[in-house]
Motif scaffolding. Structure first.
Motif, short mmCIF file in Angstrom:
data_model
loop_
_atom_site.label_atom_id
_atom_site.label_comp_id
_atom_site.label_asym_id
_atom_site.label_seq_id
_atom_site.Cartn_x
_atom_site.Cartn_y
_atom_site.Cartn_z
N GLU A 299 0.83 -1.22 0.00
CA GLU A 299 0.00 0.00 0.00
C GLU A 299 0.85 1.25 0.00
O GLU A 299 0.49 2.27 -0.59
CB GLU A 299 -0.97 -0.03 1.18
N MET A 300 2.03 1.18 0.66
CA MET A 300 2.89 2.35 0.68
C MET A 300 3.60 2.56 -0.66
O MET A 300 3.85 3.67 -1.08
CB MET A 300 3.94 2.19 1.78
N SER A 301 3.91 1.44 -1.33
CA SER A 301 4.80 1.53 -2.49
C SER A 301 4.10 1.42 -3.84
O SER A 301 4.75 1.49 -4.88
CB SER A 301 5.87 0.43 -2.41
N THR A 302 2.79 1.16 -3.82
CA THR A 302 2.05 1.10 -5.09
C THR A 302 0.79 1.95 -4.95
O THR A 302 0.46 2.42 -3.87
CB THR A 302 1.62 -0.34 -5.47
N SER A 303 0.05 2.06 -6.05
CA SER A 303 -1.18 2.86 -6.02
C SER A 303 -2.39 2.00 -5.65
O SER A 303 -3.50 2.49 -5.63
CB SER A 303 -1.40 3.48 -7.40
N LYS A 304 -2.17 0.69 -5.37
CA LYS A 304 -3.31 -0.21 -5.16
C LYS A 304 -3.57 -0.46 -3.68
O LYS A 304 -2.64 -0.53 -2.88
CB LYS A 304 -3.02 -1.59 -5.80
N PRO A 305 -4.85 -0.66 -3.35
CA PRO A 305 -5.14 -1.13 -2.00
C PRO A 305 -4.77 -2.61 -1.87
O PRO A 305 -4.69 -3.31 -2.89
CB PRO A 305 -6.67 -0.95 -1.88
N CYS A 306 -4.54 -3.06 -0.65
CA CYS A 306 -4.17 -4.46 -0.45
C CYS A 306 -5.00 -5.02 0.69
O CYS A 306 -5.08 -4.42 1.76
CB CYS A 306 -2.68 -4.54 -0.14
N GLU A 307 -5.64 -6.16 0.46
CA GLU A 307 -6.52 -6.75 1.46
C GLU A 307 -6.18 -8.21 1.70
O GLU A 307 -5.59 -8.87 0.84
CB GLU A 307 -7.99 -6.67 0.99
N HIS A 308 -6.63 -8.70 2.86
CA HIS A 308 -6.49 -10.13 3.14
C HIS A 308 -7.53 -10.89 2.29
O HIS A 308 -8.64 -10.40 2.10
CB HIS A 308 -6.76 -10.36 4.63
N PRO A 309 -7.19 -12.07 1.77
CA PRO A 309 -8.14 -12.83 0.96
C PRO A 309 -9.48 -13.02 1.68
O PRO A 309 -10.55 -12.99 1.04
CB PRO A 309 -7.45 -14.17 0.74
N LEU A 310 -9.44 -13.21 2.99
CA LEU A 310 -10.70 -13.44 3.71
C LEU A 310 -11.56 -12.19 3.81
O LEU A 310 -12.78 -12.28 3.92
CB LEU A 310 -10.41 -14.00 5.11
#
Lengths: 419, 407
Positions: free
Chosen positions: B388-399
Motif C-alpha cells: 500500500e505504501m509503495s504502489t497505487s493499489k489497496p491491499c486486502e487479506h483474501p478473507l
C-alpha cells in the motif's frame, strides 16, 4: 488437491512434460524439491554426441538406429527411432514457445564451446552463444577474449590454449567497474549472477560496450563469459547493438545465466498455461489402489493429498536425489521403484573420472511405455521421464537433454492417448 | 548401519554442495553488496563458526529471514535456519536499541497505542514526528506507519461476540496475532463471519502473546522464548484438552508457531504442529471435503492480484488462498510472480534497511502496477503495508475480500 496429472520434479523433463500436457488442456501440478539442474546448463541441449564406443556422431537421427541395436535398453531405443525422429521438431518448438530462442539441426550436430574451451557436439544452442559447424574450424582467426577482473568461473587462458590449436590468435581484455569493485568485497561470491546484475544497469552496459569497442580493435570477434542479462532479457541485444564487432557468449561454471533464464522461462510458460508449480516441497508417501497410484502426500501439505489420474516421476538422477546410492544398491526414494544397477559395487565406477562410468546408466526400471516398475510389475498410471531413466550415459554420450526432452514428450503422449 | 543418518546435522548443513542456487534467489544479495548471500552466510560460514565462533560476520543481520534460499535449495539444506541460529548463538548479546525494542514489542506498543488510536495515528503521520523518529530512533522517515485501531479485537470479542460464538456446536480456536488485535480487528470479524457461515464458532485462546517473529529478528530471544512458551501452553490446552484446531489469519504467525519455535527457539511442538494452520487452508479443506459450503452474492467484477508472502512460499500454501479467491463469483484472479516485497516485518522500518527494502520490492511493485488489478490480496500484514505504501493499489487479506462477497 485434484489434478489430471501430477509431475514430481521441476527440471527440464518435468517442466516440458507439464507444458505439453497443459497445452493439451490437462490440469497439471509440478512438485519440486528445489531448483533444478537446469541451473547448471551449458546453454546447449545435446541429443547424441557420441556412440557408446566413443565414436563422434554427426547425424543423431541416423545414429539412433545404430544405437538401438547396440544398446536396446537406451531410452532412445525404448521410445523408438520413429517416435524420436517425429518429435525432434516439437521439442525445440516447446522451448521457443517459452521464449528460449534456440538454433540447431537434429540431422547434423554443431559444436558448442565448453567453459574450458573444448568443443562438444550438440543439437540446440541458445542464440548468442558461440558455436561452430566444424570442430576443425572456428568462425574467426583473431579473437579478443574478455573477462571480468576477479571472476573465478571463467578461464580465458584455457580457452585460448584450445583456440590456438586451430591457429586462432587470441587477445585478452579485462573489465573493471566501480559496481564490480563493490561485489568483489565478497570475493567468493563474485559469481555470474551477481555480475550480471551489475550489467543489467544501463549505465554499466554502456561502459562495457565502450571498453569492448576499445579492446576489440583489430579482432574479428569478441568473446564474453555468460554474465549478461539476468534481470532483463534485452541486455545482450543492447550490448551487441553498441559494438560493431561480432560478439559471442561462452558458458561459465555454475550458476549458469542461460540455465537460470531457461528455468524461469519454462516455469513461466507452464504457469501461464494454468499449471500449478509447488517449489520447495518433498513427496513423502503415496496411497495405492488396485495397482495404481491414487494420491501423494508431501511435507508441506500434510493431510491434504495431491490426487491425479496420472503421475510422472521426473525427479532426476543423483544430484537431485531422484536416485540415491546406498553401499549396496540404488534406491528410488519416492515410490521405492525397482532400479537398474550392477550388484557388484566395484563395477559402479572406474577411478578415471572422465571415463564412461557405469553408475551413470543406473536408473529407474520401466517397461517399454516408460511406466515405472515396482516389485516387477509396471504401475499403470506412473511414468518416468528424464535423468532418472536407466540405460544411457548423459555425459559420455552427450544425450542428457535429448533424453529429458524426448522422454517428457513420450510420456505426455502416452498420457494424452489414455494408455 | 545408516551412515548418512548419523552424520546429518540439525540443519542439514553438510548436505550443501556449494551450487550457489540459493544466492541466485536471495532478494538481499541481489541488491545489497554488503550481504555475502545465503551460501556464504549459511553453510559456508557455519563451518568456520563451528571451529571458531569469532568468525561470526555481523553482515548476517542483513538476512531478512525470508527463507527463499531454503525453497530454492535442491539439497534440502535449511540455510535460513542456519543463518538465524548463528545470529542467536554467535551474534552480539546486547543487540537491543530502543528502536529495536519498540519495533519488536508489537504487543506492548499495540496495547499502549490502541486506547489513543486517533491521536497516535495522526501524530505518527506528522512530518516533524517522522523526522524526529528518523533522527532519534533511526526509523526511516519515508516509512508509512500502519494505523492503530481504536480498541482491540479482543476487547470487542469479549464484549460483543464471545457468548454468541460459544453457542455454535462446532468450534475452532483462533490465534489472532498482533495485527488483528491492534491494527485490523475487521479481519478477525471477517473470519468469524465466514466460520459462522460454515457452522463453526470461533473462540480465542486462553492467553495469547505475540508469536515472537519480530522479537527473534530483533535479537530479543529470551523474551521470544518466554512468549512462545505461553502460546504453546494455550495452544496445547485448545488442541489437547478441548480437541480444537488452531487457525490464524497471518502467514508469518502461522510459520513462526509451526516452524520457527522448534527450529530457532528450540521449543518442541510436534504434538500440536499439525493442528495449527492458516485459515485459508482450513477453509479449503472444509469446502473441498464437502463438510461446508459458502454462499456468495453476485458482485461487480473485481480483478484481484495475489501476492505470495515469503513465509507462505516457504510453507507452500499459497494455493489454498488462491483457490478460495477463485471460488468467489465475479473475481478474476492474477497470480503475481512469487517474490519478496522487501519489508520483512520490522526490517524495512529501519533507516539502514530502507533502501534495500524498497529495491527488493521494486519489480513486484512494477508488476502490481502493470497487473490492472483493482486490489492486491495477500495473507501477510507487513506485505500489505509495504504494497500500500509503495504502489497505487489497496491491499486486502483474501478473507476480507471473501467475506465482503458472502451472501
Amino acid at each position: 488437491m485434484k489434478f489430471d496429472v501430477v509431475i514430481i520434479g521441476g527440471g527440464l523433463a518435468g517442466m516440458v512434460c507439464g507444458i505439453r500436457l497443459a497445452e493439451a488442456g490437462k490440469k497439471c501440478a509440478i512438485v519440486s524439491q528445489g531448483q533444478s539442474a537446469i541451473h547448471f546448463s551449458s546453454g546447449s541441449f545435446d541429443l547424441l554426441g557420441r556412440m557408446p564406443d566413443g565414436t563422434e556422431v554427426s547425424d543423431p537421427i541416423a545414429a539412433m538406429a545404430e544405437l538401438g541395436k547396440i544398446a536396446p535398453e537406451h531410452p532412445y531405443a525404448i521410445m523408438g527411432e520413429k517416435f524420436c525422429a517425429e518429435h525432434l521438431q516439437q521439442a525445440p518448438e516447446i522451448l521457443r514457445s517459452a521464449g528460449i530462442s534456440v538454433s540447431g539441426d537434429c540431422r547434423k550436430n554443431h559444436f558448442r564451446i565448453t567453459p574450458m574451451g573444448k568443443m562438444k557436439p550438440t543439437w540446440l544452442t541458445i542464440d548468442g552463444y558461440l558455436t561452430t559447424a566444424s570442430s576443425e574450424r572456428l568462425p574467426f582467426e583473431k579473437v579478443c577474449i574478455i573477462n571480468v577482473e576477479g571472476f573465478l568461473d571463467f578461464y580465458p587462458e584455457f580457452i585460448a590454449e584450445e583456440f590456438r590449436k586451430q591457429g586462432v590468435v587470441c587477445n585478452f581484455g579485462t573489465i573493471n567497474l566501480p559496481d564490480l569493485e563493490r561485489i568483489r568485497r565478497n570475493p567468493s561470491e563474485m559469481r555470474s549472477v551477481n555480475i550480471a546484475r551489475v550489467f543489467d544497469r544501463e549505465e554499466n552496459l554502456e561502459v562495457l560496450a565502450a571498453k569492448i569497442r576499445e579492446m576489440a580493435s583489430g579482432c574479428e570477434a569478441v568473446i564474453l563469459p555468460a554474465i549478461i542479462g539476468i534481470g532483463r532479457d534485452d541486455a545482450f541485444d543492447v550490448l551487441k547493438s553498441k559494438v560493431n564487432t561480432p560478439l559471442y557468449l561462452l558458458p561459465t561454471l555454475p550458476p549458469s545465466i542461460p540455465g537460470i533464464k531457461a528455468q524461469q522461462a519454462l516455469q513461466h510458460r507452464f504457469r501461464s498455461l494454468g499449471g500449478e508449480y509447488f517449489l520447495g516441497d518433498t513427496v513423502l508417501s503415496a496411497e495405492w489402489k488396485d495397482g495404481r497410484v491414487k494420491e501423494l502426500f508431501t511435507a508441506n501439505h500434510g493431510d491434504i493429498p495431491f490426487r491425479a489420474d496420472h503421475f510422472v516421476l521426473a525427479t532426476g538422477s543423483f544430484f537431485s536425489k531422484g536416485l540415491v546410492a546406498t553401499p549396496d544398491r540404488i534406491v528410488e526414494p519416492v515410490f521405492g521403484a525397482d532400479t537398474v544397477f550392477t550388484p557388484d559395487r566395484a563395477e559402479w565406477y572406474t577411478l578415471r573420472f572422465f571415463d564412461r562410468q557405469n553408475y551413470q546408466a543406473f536408473g529407474v526400471r520401466t517397461d517399454r511405455s516408460l511406466r515405472v516398475v515396482k516389485e516387477g510389475v509396471p504401475i499403470e498410471n506412473l511414468y518416468c521421464a528424464g535423468a532418472g531413466l536407466a540405460g544411457f550415459h548423459p555425459v559420455q554420450e552427450g544425450c542428457g537433454a535429448g533424453v529429458s526432452l524426448l522422454s517428457a514428450l513420450f510420456v505426455a503422449d502416452r498420457i494424452l492417448k489414455g494408455e | 548401519m545408516n551412515i548418512q543418518q548419523n552424520t546429518v546435522s540439525e540443519n542439514n548443513f553438510e548436505q550443501c554442495i556449494k551450487c550457489t542456487i540459493c544466492t541466485v534467489y536471495c532478494p538481499v544479495a541481489a541488491v545489497n553488496p554488503d550481504y555475502p548471500g545465503p551460501k556464504q552466510a549459511g553453510p559456508d560460514g557455519e563451518r568456520l563458526r563451528l571451529k571458531q565462533p569469532g568468525f561470526f560476520d555481523s553482515a548476517l543481520k542483513y538476512c531478512l529471514n525470508c527463507k527463499r534460499c531454503e525453497v530454492a535449495c535442491p539439497s534440502n539444506v535449511r540455510i535460513g535456519d542456519i543463518i538465524q541460529s548463528a545470529r542467536i548463538k554467535y551474534g552480539p548479546r546486547k543487540n537491543t536499541s530502543l528502536r529495536n525494542f519498540v519495533l519488536a514489542n508489537t504487543d506492548l506498543v499495540g496495547s499502549l497505542a490502541t486506547p489513543f488510536a486517533p491521536v497516535v495515528n495522526s501524530v505518527v503521520a506528522l512530518k516533524p514526528v517522522r523526522f524526529m523518529m528518523d533522527k532519534v530512533m533511526a526509523i526511516d522517515h519515508r516509512r508509512v506507519f500502519p494505523k492503530y485501531a481504536h480498541g482491540t479485537f479482543t476487547s470487542w470479542y469479549n464484549k460483543h461476540a464471545a457468548a454468541a460464538q460459544a453457542a455454535f456446536p462446532k468450534q475452532v480456536s483462533y490465534f489472532h496475532g498482533c495485527y488483528v488485535n491492534y491494527n485490523n480487528p475487521q479481519l478477525g470479524k471477517d473470519l468469524i463471519r465466514i466460520m459462522n457461515a460454515l457452522g463453526y464458532g470461533v473462540r480465542l485462546l486462553d492467553r495469547e502473546k505475540c508469536c515472537g517473529v519480530a522479537l527473534i529478528s530483533n535479537g530479543l530471544y529470551n523474551q521470544a522464548r518466554r512468549q512462545a512458551k505461553i502460546n504453546l501452553k494455550s495452544i496445547r490446552e485448545a488442541v489437547t484438552d478441548r480437541d480444537l484446531d488452531v487457525i490464524t489469519t497471518s502467514s508469518t504467525c502461522t510459520f513462526t508457531l509451526r516452524d520457527e519455535y522448534p527450529h530457532l527457539l528450540e521449543l518442541q511442538n510436534d504434538d500440536v504442529r499439525d493442528r495449527i494452520e492458516l485459515a485459508t487452508r482450513y477453509l479449503y479443506r472444509l469446502i473441498r471435503s464437502g463438510q461446508g459450503n459458502l454462499k456468495f452474492k453476485e458482485g461487480a467484477p473485481l480483478r484481484v492480484a495475489y501476492h505470495t508472502p515469503c513465509h507462505m512460499e516457504k510453507m507452500g500454501w499459497a494455493n489454498y488462498s488462491i483457490e478460495l479467491l477463485r471460488m468467489i463469483p465475479g473475481v478474476e484472479l492474477v497470480v503475481l510472480d512469487s517474490q519478496c516485497c522487501g519489508i520483512a516485518g520490522t526490517y524495512g522500518f529501519k533507516k539502514e534497511n530502507y533502501r534495500t527494502s524498497q529495491a527488493v520490492g521494486e519489480s513486484l511493485f512494477r508488476q502490481i502496477e502493470e497487473s490492472g488489478a483493482d486490489v492486491v490480496a495477500t495473507d501477510c500484514e507487513t506485505c500489505k503495508w509495504q504494497i500500500e505504501m509503495s504502489t497505487s493499489k489497496p491491499c486486502e487479506h483474501p478473507l476480507t475480500i471473501l467475506a465482503s462477497r458472502l451472501a
